[in-house]
Design an enzyme around this catalytic site. Structure first.
Site, PDB file in Angstrom:
ATOM      1  N   ASN A  11      10.709  -3.802  13.165  1.00 15.29           N
ATOM      2  CA  ASN A  11      11.892  -4.494  13.677  1.00 15.29           C
ATOM      3  C   ASN A  11      11.789  -4.520  15.207  1.00 15.29           C
ATOM      4  O   ASN A  11      12.004  -3.497  15.857  1.00 15.29           O
ATOM      5  CB  ASN A  11      13.148  -3.732  13.222  1.00 15.29           C
ATOM      6  CG  ASN A  11      14.414  -4.292  13.836  1.00 15.29           C
ATOM      7  OD1 ASN A  11      14.407  -5.378  14.430  1.00 15.29           O
ATOM      8  ND2 ASN A  11      15.513  -3.566  13.710  1.00 15.29           N
ATOM      9  N   LYS A  13      13.650  -6.058  17.290  1.00 15.01           N
ATOM     10  CA  LYS A  13      14.977  -6.176  17.935  1.00 15.01           C
ATOM     11  C   LYS A  13      14.944  -7.241  19.047  1.00 15.01           C
ATOM     12  O   LYS A  13      14.228  -8.228  18.924  1.00 15.01           O
ATOM     13  CB  LYS A  13      15.426  -4.818  18.469  1.00 15.01           C
ATOM     14  CG  LYS A  13      15.319  -3.714  17.417  1.00 15.01           C
ATOM     15  CD  LYS A  13      16.066  -2.475  17.799  1.00 15.01           C
ATOM     16  CE  LYS A  13      15.754  -1.376  16.811  1.00 15.01           C
ATOM     17  NZ  LYS A  13      16.634  -0.252  16.901  1.00 15.01           N
ATOM     18  N   HIS A  96      21.634  -4.217   9.241  1.00 15.30           N
ATOM     19  CA  HIS A  96      21.137  -3.190  10.170  1.00 15.30           C
ATOM     20  C   HIS A  96      22.338  -2.524  10.839  1.00 15.30           C
ATOM     21  O   HIS A  96      23.338  -3.177  11.139  1.00 15.30           O
ATOM     22  CB  HIS A  96      20.213  -3.827  11.219  1.00 15.30           C
ATOM     23  CG  HIS A  96      19.461  -2.805  12.016  1.00 15.30           C
ATOM     24  ND1 HIS A  96      20.045  -2.128  13.058  1.00 15.30           N
ATOM     25  CD2 HIS A  96      18.210  -2.328  11.901  1.00 15.30           C
ATOM     26  CE1 HIS A  96      19.160  -1.268  13.563  1.00 15.30           C
ATOM     27  NE2 HIS A  96      18.040  -1.371  12.873  1.00 15.30           N
ATOM     28  N   GLU A  98      22.905  -1.652  13.743  1.00 16.11           N
ATOM     29  CA  GLU A  98      23.339  -2.210  15.022  1.00 16.11           C
ATOM     30  C   GLU A  98      24.255  -3.416  14.799  1.00 16.11           C
ATOM     31  O   GLU A  98      25.170  -3.671  15.584  1.00 16.11           O
ATOM     32  CB  GLU A  98      22.109  -2.569  15.877  1.00 16.11           C
ATOM     33  CG  GLU A  98      21.456  -1.301  16.426  1.00 16.11           C
ATOM     34  CD  GLU A  98      19.971  -1.383  16.680  1.00 16.11           C
ATOM     35  OE1 GLU A  98      19.419  -2.499  16.730  1.00 16.11           O
ATOM     36  OE2 GLU A  98      19.354  -0.309  16.813  1.00 16.11           O
ATOM     37  N   GLU A 168      18.599   4.092   6.690  1.00 23.33           N
ATOM     38  CA  GLU A 168      18.463   4.309   8.128  1.00 23.33           C
ATOM     39  C   GLU A 168      19.674   5.087   8.643  1.00 23.33           C
ATOM     40  O   GLU A 168      20.710   4.477   8.978  1.00 23.33           O
ATOM     41  CB  GLU A 168      18.382   2.966   8.849  1.00 23.33           C
ATOM     42  CG  GLU A 168      17.173   2.138   8.477  1.00 23.33           C
ATOM     43  CD  GLU A 168      16.739   1.255   9.638  1.00 23.33           C
ATOM     44  OE1 GLU A 168      15.580   1.360  10.022  1.00 23.33           O
ATOM     45  OE2 GLU A 168      17.558   0.491  10.160  1.00 23.33           O
ATOM     46  N   GLY A 174      16.455   5.075  17.041  1.00 25.61           N
ATOM     47  CA  GLY A 174      16.215   4.980  18.478  1.00 25.61           C
ATOM     48  C   GLY A 174      16.552   6.246  19.241  1.00 25.61           C
ATOM     49  O   GLY A 174      16.616   6.242  20.467  1.00 25.61           O
ATOM     50  N   SER A 213      13.480   6.583  13.928  1.00 21.97           N
ATOM     51  CA  SER A 213      12.526   7.335  14.756  1.00 21.97           C
ATOM     52  C   SER A 213      11.254   7.732  14.007  1.00 21.97           C
ATOM     53  O   SER A 213      10.731   8.830  14.195  1.00 21.97           O
ATOM     54  CB  SER A 213      13.202   8.553  15.387  1.00 21.97           C
ATOM     55  OG  SER A 213      14.242   8.140  16.268  1.00 21.97           O
TER      56      SER A 213
END
Ligand code: PEP
Length: 254
Positions: A11, A13, A96, A98, A168, A174, A213
């Site tokens: 991904n 991003k 996702h 985010e 996730e 991240g 991560s």
């Protein structure tokens, strides 16, 4: 040991330039192991350039989101699954954290997107995961089961026969803080068990990726878990060597 073929998706991003997308796609395409299904998911505006670099290679292209609305219409800023298919996409990341967190995407919206993406012949990579506060409050299982449940309710268990799930944990994305292999395996087993209550065969063949991560030095331990069938990779996917090392870890995992 399971018979599910491993899958690794990158991904990207909102990173990089057009030239960098072209180069990164070419570098990954040239060296990705055949034993693993590998996909890269650049930003919409880099999809075309990446697709050119993938020509003649087995690497698949994915998008990071798709519209929940119909294929054509007055939906400013939206990109339909049909449009993504035309550009050469095979996969679409949906839900996702985010997007759930920053843009307020609900479980129901994600389920509607799954429906549209599959109607266009694309394969959704459906993300679920809990926040740190939810984990500390003992809510992990309830949160991921509710996120998955919205998809099962709207699309039916059969939809998962042509989809991937990605667990996730939000606190691991991240942050450099990975779920331990045991923590991740525990949640993956819950997800597979939830699908098994509806359809054992689909649950058994469903590929569930771990994301949060993942790096070359922790990938092998994660991929060795019984219910972890690959990874959804963020930061490390921006470095061809690191991403390829993770793909290699999946290629030798049993
Ligand atoms: C992600 O963006 O889905 C992700 C898992 O990111 P990272 O690997 O950087 O934690």
């Amino acid at each position: 040991m399971n018979n599910r073929r491993y899958f690794v998706a990158g991904n990207w991003k909102m990173h990089g330039s057009l030239g960098q997308a072209r180069q990164l796609a070419a570098a990954v395409a040239q060296a990705a192991p055949d034993a693993v299904d590998v996909a890269i998911c650049p930003s919409y505006v880099h999809l075309n350039a990446a697709a050119e670099s993938l020509q003649g290679h087995a690497l698949a292209l994915g998008a990071q989101d798709a519209s929940a609305w119909p294929d054509q219409g007055a939906y400013t800023g939206q990109v339909s699954a049909e449009m993504l298919r035309e550009l050469g996409c095979r996969y679409v990341i949906l839900g996702h954290s985010e997007r759930r967190g920053l843009l307020g995407e609900s479980d129901d919206l994600v389920a509607r997107k799954v429906e549209r993406v599959q109607a266009a012949g694309l394969i959704p990579i459906i993300c679920v995961g809990e926040t740190l506060a939810q984990r500390e409050d003992g809510q992990t299982e309830a949160v991921v089961v509710a996120q998955l449940g919205a998809v099962l309710e709207r699309c039916g268990a059969a939809a998962l026969g042509d989809a991937l799930l990605a667990y996730e944990p939000v606190w691991a994305i991240g942050t450099g803080r990975t779920a331990s292999p045991e923590q991740a395996q525990g949640v993956h087993a819950v997800l597979r068990g939830t699908v098994a209550k509806k359809d054992v065969k689909i649950a058994d063949s469903l590929r569930i990726l771990y994301g949060g991560s993942v790096k070359p030095d922790n990938a092998a331990d994660l991929f060795a878990q019984a219910d972890i069938d690959g990874g959804l990779i963020g930061g490390a996917a921006l470095d061809a060597d690191a991403f390829l090392a993770i793909c290699q870890a999946a290629a030798v995992a049993v």
